[in-house]
Design an enzyme around this catalytic site. Structure first.
Site, short mmCIF file in Angstrom:
data_model
loop_
_atom_site.label_atom_id
_atom_site.label_comp_id
_atom_site.label_asym_id
_atom_site.label_seq_id
_atom_site.Cartn_x
_atom_site.Cartn_y
_atom_site.Cartn_z
N GLY A 1 1.47 -1.05 -0.01
CA GLY A 1 0.26 0.04 -0.10
C GLY A 1 0.75 1.00 0.17
O GLY A 1 1.83 1.21 -0.72
N SER A 2 0.27 2.05 0.63
CA SER A 2 1.03 3.11 0.45
C SER A 2 1.92 3.79 1.37
O SER A 2 2.67 5.17 0.97
CB SER A 2 0.15 4.52 0.82
OG SER A 2 -1.33 5.08 -0.16
N THR A 3 2.95 2.65 2.62
CA THR A 3 3.94 2.91 2.62
C THR A 3 4.90 3.03 1.50
O THR A 3 6.22 3.48 1.73
CB THR A 3 4.02 1.92 3.74
OG1 THR A 3 3.75 0.22 3.45
CG2 THR A 3 3.33 2.30 4.88
#
Length: 674
Positions: free
Chosen positions: A417-419
């Protein structure tokens, strides 16, 4: 004249015919004898093989079938005593995996003699090349039995002395020397057969004991029918890490030393558990003894050889007075080695508690050294039960749990995901395709490059415009990162990702699939390229692999590899990204916490210097449907770079996030590692 000549010819042929008949008779006689000899030899081989087969299978009652009754009597035994002697000796030494080789049956001095070699696994391991010999009678159908067919060198009323000096299994210790897998006190619940009584009283006691121990009456009856059991012997039924609360009539409890796991569920997948060696284990490994414990999962399995050590002791033939005649096997004990980990037991427990039974994991690493301080997974199981004998109902409860408590989520690959936007941003900065100060005009919550994408659109949560790098990280803007990824192109993006060692193994004693960028060597799709840029697509990284990749930010461009064994050397890879790129992204990650619009702003209340990035990876079949959402948090100590955290919440409930799991853990780390 002619008749006289014929008579002479006939007379001359007669001796030849007689000689022929004699030759045929002699040949027939010797042929029959040769055939009989061949059959007797085959019979002898079958008799010896059947005798040894009964030993192999532990069917001692069948041994007299192949033995000559007179020979047993001449040796001073009855058939019953022979059976009891074999059973007592072979059970006492934990004999198993018995194998015969080099069987030979030959006739010498009008008697068939046999010889063979046996290898036997005892409680010390494999006893090789024991050479046996004897004679056969009754056409090879019976063995003339003597005590040396128990073990070579035995005679008369000789005995076997089996003394064990058990090796101590090495303990697994945390970074502070606290035992995580210990040789501690365990409690053996059992019965003494004579105390059960008889008839209905015995039946009632067994039923009550079975219920209190959560086992079946069949389990108890099976334990009581073991070959070694006598009326006044203690028969163990169940071992537990805690003393039983109920003590029904007939049940006894003894304290003994066994394997215990003080952290219980909090470190179960990481540490694993041990179990008793099986016959299958011993076939694969001659060093194993039948009484050994062997690692069944986790570090107990991965480090088993180092931890297990080797039992010592001796196996010897003695006379009836106990005087030693012949040593068959003598092994020096070698205790297992202790293994010290980088794990912090207190942090491990806090992290596990923070998961609160939800499916997810927590990983903590010291960025500068690579020390893994925490590797927790939830839900979990109690390794004490798995080691000491788990009830069927408890096992079924674990096995049928849809959240898979045996699964090591810290070592399982997920889309991050966005990490992962931090990595994409750093590659763009390195390549010069991303200008951190450039502001992109992005309007609305959906975007696609052009009509060639069909109905597919990249979505974002906040309608913010214009957007630069800091804004994109603070608001976690998918559209910004998709556009920047397309701008740099697949070749540049993949070249940057390759520096992060995708697909490479780390030197860790943890079973873990390799990380991947995509299923194929090329995306072959602009949509997949864009999706990968903000941490979705076909990306797969375990939480341990994520925290390793993200270590470039606290380490100014150097990626430090994780380590779990305390005395292992720290390894790293320098200049994975430029120092300037790492610093730019790290500064913007601090804003993710400090900015009131930041997705990790709730951490600001902790008053801890942190840089962080949140992420949500959505797993769904269609664009417009609601899918499973996996929530991630990556955070590190922005002041001293002494600790970093990856929190993961699988299929997060509405209104929750991985960020909520981390607060107690971050407080502890800040207090302990500053």
């Amino acid at each position: 004249m002619e008749r006289s000549t014929r008579n002479k010819k006939q007379t001359n042929k007669l001796p030849i015919i007689i000689i022929g008949i004699i030759i045929l008779a002699v040949a027939g006689f010797f042929g029959v004898r040769a055939y009989q000899a061949s059959q007797e030899k085959k019979q002898g081989e079958a008799t010896v093989s059947a005798f040894v087969k009964s030993l192999e299978k532990g069917k001692y009652q069948q041994l007299p079938k192949n033995l000559n009754a007179k020979s047993i009597k001449d040796s001073g035994y009855t058939s019953k005593q022979v059976v009891e002697k074999y059973q007592s000796i072979f059970s006492g030494i934990s004999a198993s995996n018995i194998k015969m080789k080099n069987l030979s049956v030959e006739k010498k001095d009008d008697q068939y003699q046999f010889s063979y070699e046996l290898s036997i696994n005892t409680g010390f391991g494999q006893l090789k090349n024991q050479k046996y010999s004897g004679t056969l009678t009754n056409g090879g159908k019976e063995i003339n039995w003597k005590p040396n067919l128990i073990f070579p060198g035995m005679s008369g009323k000789d005995k076997i002395n089996y003394s064990v000096d058990p090796a101590t299994r090495g303990e697994i210790l945390d970074r502070n020397g606290q035992a995580i897998a210990a040789n501690g006190t365990v409690y053996q619940s059992g019965i003494v057969p004579k105390n059960l009584g008889t008839g209905n009283d015995r039946t009632a006691k067994i039923e009550t004991i079975a219920k209190s121990l959560d086992i079946t009456t069949k389990d108890i009856e099976a334990a009581l029918t073991q070959g070694w059991v006598q009326d006044d012997f203690f028969v163990p039924l169940k071992t537990t890490a805690d003393a039983p609360k109920d003590m029904p009539d007939g049940l006894e409890v003894k304290e003994t030393t066994g394997r215990t796991y003080p952290l219980k569920e909090a470190a179960a997948q990481l540490i694993g558990y041990v179990g008793k060696v099986t016959a299958e284990d011993m076939k694969k490994n001659d060093d194993l003894a039948s009484d050994s414990l062997i690692g069944r999962s986790g570090l107990e399995m991965a480090l088993d050889k180092q931890l297990r050590g080797k039992d010592g002791g001796s196996l010897a033939v003695t006379d009836s007075e106990g005087n030693e005649k012949k040593v068959l096997q003598k092994i020096e004990k070698k205790d297992g080695e202790n293994v010290k980990l980088t794990i912090d037991s207190r942090a491990q427990q806090i992290a596990f508690n923070g998961l609160n039974g939800q499916a997810g994991s927590s990983v903590v690493m010291a960025p500068k050294t690579g020390d893994l301080l925490v590797a927790a997974s939830s839900p979990s199981f109690d390794p004490n039960k798995m080691t000491n004998g788990i009830s069927q109902s408890d096992y079924d409860s674990y096995n049928n749990d849809k959240n898979q408590p045996f699964m090591s989520r810290f070592a399982t690959g997920y889309a991050p995901g966005s990490t992962f936007k931090t990595i994409t941003a750093a590659i763009g900065l390195d390549s010069g395709t991303l200008n951190p100060d450039e502001e992109l005009a992005i309007n609305g919550l959906k975007w696609q490059k052009d009509s060639s994408w069909g109905s597919y659109q990249v979505t974002r949560v906040s309608d913010v415009s214009p957007v630069n790098l800091r804004t994109a990280l603070v608001y976690s803007d998918n559209i910004y990162m998709a556009q920047e990824t397309l701008k740099m192109g697949e070749k540049t993006f993949r070249a940057g990702l390759d520096k992060f060692e995708f697909g490479k193994d780390f030197d860790l004693p943890i079973a873990m699939n390799k990380s991947q960028i995509s299923n194929e060597k090329s995306f072959n799709s602009e949509i997949l390229l864009a999706d990968t840029g903000y941490g979705q697509g076909q990306l797969l990284l375990s939480p341990i692999q994520q925290i390793t990749a993200y270590s470039v930010f606290p380490n100014k461009g150097t990626m430090v590899y994780p380590k779990l064994i305390a005395d292992k050397e720290t390894k790293d890879k320098k200049e994975v990204i430029k120092t300037s790129s790492a610093e730019t992204v790290a500064n913007d990650m601090q804003a993710v916490v400090s900015d009131e619009n930041g997705t990790a702003h709730s951490l600001a209340a902790l008053n801890i210097p942190l840089a962080a990035k949140t992420g949500t990876a959505e797993i769904k079949q269609k664009q417009d449907e609601k899918g499973q959402e996996n929530s991630f948090l990556y955070a590190f100590d922005s002041e001293k770079q002494n600790y970093s955290v990856v929190e993961f919440l699988e299929n997060k409930p509405e209104g929750t996030s991985a960020t909520d799991l981390s607060k107690d853990l971050l407080n502890y780390l800040n207090q302990t590692y500053q």
